[in-house]
Scaffold this motif. Structure first.
Motif, mmCIF file in Angstrom:
data_model
loop_
_atom_site.group_PDB
_atom_site.id
_atom_site.type_symbol
_atom_site.label_atom_id
_atom_site.label_comp_id
_atom_site.label_asym_id
_atom_site.label_seq_id
_atom_site.Cartn_x
_atom_site.Cartn_y
_atom_site.Cartn_z
ATOM 1 N N HIS A 1 0.702 3.574 -10.940
ATOM 2 C CA HIS A 1 -0.365 3.549 -9.739
ATOM 3 C C HIS A 1 0.267 3.964 -8.653
ATOM 4 O O HIS A 1 -0.558 4.265 -7.561
ATOM 5 N N SER B 1 2.274 6.640 -6.122
ATOM 6 C CA SER B 1 2.542 8.138 -6.111
ATOM 7 C C SER B 1 3.856 8.526 -6.247
ATOM 8 O O SER B 1 4.872 7.494 -5.877
ATOM 9 N N THR C 1 1.103 6.576 -1.260
ATOM 10 C CA THR C 1 0.008 6.089 -1.783
ATOM 11 C C THR C 1 0.199 5.337 -2.965
ATOM 12 O O THR C 1 0.802 5.357 -3.571
ATOM 13 N N SER D 1 -2.794 4.314 -6.173
ATOM 14 C CA SER D 1 -4.104 4.550 -6.646
ATOM 15 C C SER D 1 -4.504 3.601 -7.594
ATOM 16 O O SER D 1 -4.119 3.330 -8.682
ATOM 17 N N ASP E 1 -12.549 3.934 -8.225
ATOM 18 C CA ASP E 1 -11.102 4.077 -8.009
ATOM 19 C C ASP E 1 -10.793 4.022 -6.357
ATOM 20 O O ASP E 1 -11.808 4.529 -5.683
ATOM 21 N N GLU F 1 -7.747 5.006 -3.481
ATOM 22 C CA GLU F 1 -6.645 5.641 -3.360
ATOM 23 C C GLU F 1 -6.133 4.952 -1.858
ATOM 24 O O GLU F 1 -7.037 5.218 -0.719
ATOM 25 N N THR G 1 -11.345 12.738 1.965
ATOM 26 C CA THR G 1 -10.828 11.606 1.545
ATOM 27 C C THR G 1 -10.348 10.488 2.587
ATOM 28 O O THR G 1 -10.224 9.294 2.335
#
Length: 372
Positions: free
Chosen positions: A234, A236, A241, A243, A254, A256, A350
């Motif tokens: 999960h 990055s 980040t 996720s 989901d 982020e 985003t």
């Protein structure tokens, strides 16, 4: 609860409800009805005992055929031919959980199992479990939150048993949820400092994983099960980040989330693992020793009458205090209300840069006012 004489012509013109479903009971056969949903589906049902049994959907099955089937079932009931299968509560629970494992998340199945073990470990035959027996077990539960959680699991289990004809009547029917006042608790900066400090010291009744989870709750404002369920995958590659998949989040969306410098410094040493960052002791499931650890944290910190979820409310409140725009703060905590249906379709931005800046400002506030 309308009562009408059902007919082939009348079925075509039954009005749709504005929401949910409505049952149109047949004057010719009182326990027989047609259930109409707001989407237009029309299903024939039969009331037997305290449950409603689906017979079939119109027009795949005709009104005449549905009536015949309803009369057959009622006749067998009158003659005593409908007998629940002989099965123990323990065996029914085993079959129930095995089926749920195929379609539900591991965390959900574990919650079902834990509460079945705690509140519905009833010896003997399933068919002999009574309504009063269930009421007595539920009334022994002290908190309304656990009462409602136990009732939800019990109702799910006994409904499953009823649908599979292991029993003819659901013993949880007629039991109402307890009302729970909305919580408003927000920890002060001084209380947050005490909690953080307590989590920075080793403690025999607070595993390191638990103490780290609490720190991440303070830093990210996520739910405890979301942080406890974090997996190496999960995070990055640059660790900036996290996720969260929809299988982990409460709203199944989901999410982020930007990671600030403080949170990154906590996460980085954990990424040497193969999968779960916070596994339960000796198991491949997320951490679950919440109750004992929370009692130890209350004692060590001196902060009382609060829950871990209050950290999420505190996080959101601090963002309001430092001037984070509401739509950014709501996105940080992954509230569905932060986006309308139209936005989901047309706004594909985003907002990660804006969220990252808000996270940076939040950590700066903590460094200035909270963290030792």
């Amino acid at each position: 609860m309308p009562h009408i004489k059902l007919s082939d012509v009348g079925l075509r013109s039954l009005p749709l409800p504005p929401k949910g479903t409505v049952d149109y009971w047949d004057l010719t056969l009182p326990s027989f009805a047609c259930r109409v949903s707001q989407g237009g589906a029309k299903t024939f049902i039969l009331k037997t005992y305290n449950s409603r049994r689906a017979i079939g959907r119109w027009p795949l099955i005709s009104l005449a055929a549905a009536r015949r089937e309803a009369k057959r079932i009622l006749a067998e009931k009158t003659l005593g031919r409908i007998q629940p299968q002989s099965i123990t509560v323990a065996k029914a629970r085993e079959l129930f959980l095995k089926e749920k494992e195929k379609a539900r998340r591991v965390r959900t199945v574990q919650d079902l199992k834990d509460r079945l073990d705690r509140h519905f470990d009833i010896p003997g035959q399933l068919g002999k479990v009574t309504h009063n027996q269930i009421v007595r077990r539920l009334e022994a539960i002290k908190t309304p939150q656990e009462f409602n959680a136990a009732l939800r699991v019990g109702r799910t289990f006994f409904t499953w048993c009823t649908n599979r004809r292991h029993i003819t009547e659901n013993p949880t029917t007629g039991i109402d949820r307890r009302s729970i006042p909305s919580r408003t608790r927000v920890l002060s900066d001084e209380e947050l400092k005490k909690v953080w400090t307590a989590c920075s010291e080793p403690h025999k009744d607070m595993p390191e994983g638990y103490r780290t989870i609490v720190k991440l709750l303070i830093l990210t404002g996520q739910r405890k099960t979301e942080v406890a369920g974090l997996d190496k995958a999960h995070v990055s590659h640059n660790q900036r980040t996290v996720s969260l998949p929809g299988t982990l989040t409460k709203n199944k969306r989901d999410h982020e989330l930007p990671v600030g410098n403080l949170a990154q410094s906590i996460l980085a040493p954990l990424l040497t693992c193969n999968s779960l960052l916070f596994p339960a002791r000796g198991r491949s499931t997320p951490f679950n020793g919440w109750s004992k650890s929370k009692k130890a944290l209350d004692k060590a910190s001196g902060v009382n009458k609060w829950t871990l979820h209050d950290l999420r409310r505190t996080y959101r409140t601090i963002h309001a205090r430092i001037g984070t725009m509401p739509h950014i703060a709501e996105r940080l905590v992954n509230h569905v209300s932060s986006r309308s249906g139209v936005e989901d379709i047309y706004d594909r931005h985003t907002y990660l840069p804006e969220m990252a800046l808000a996270m940076e400002n939040y950590e700066h506030y903590l460094l200035q006012n909270v963290l030792p």
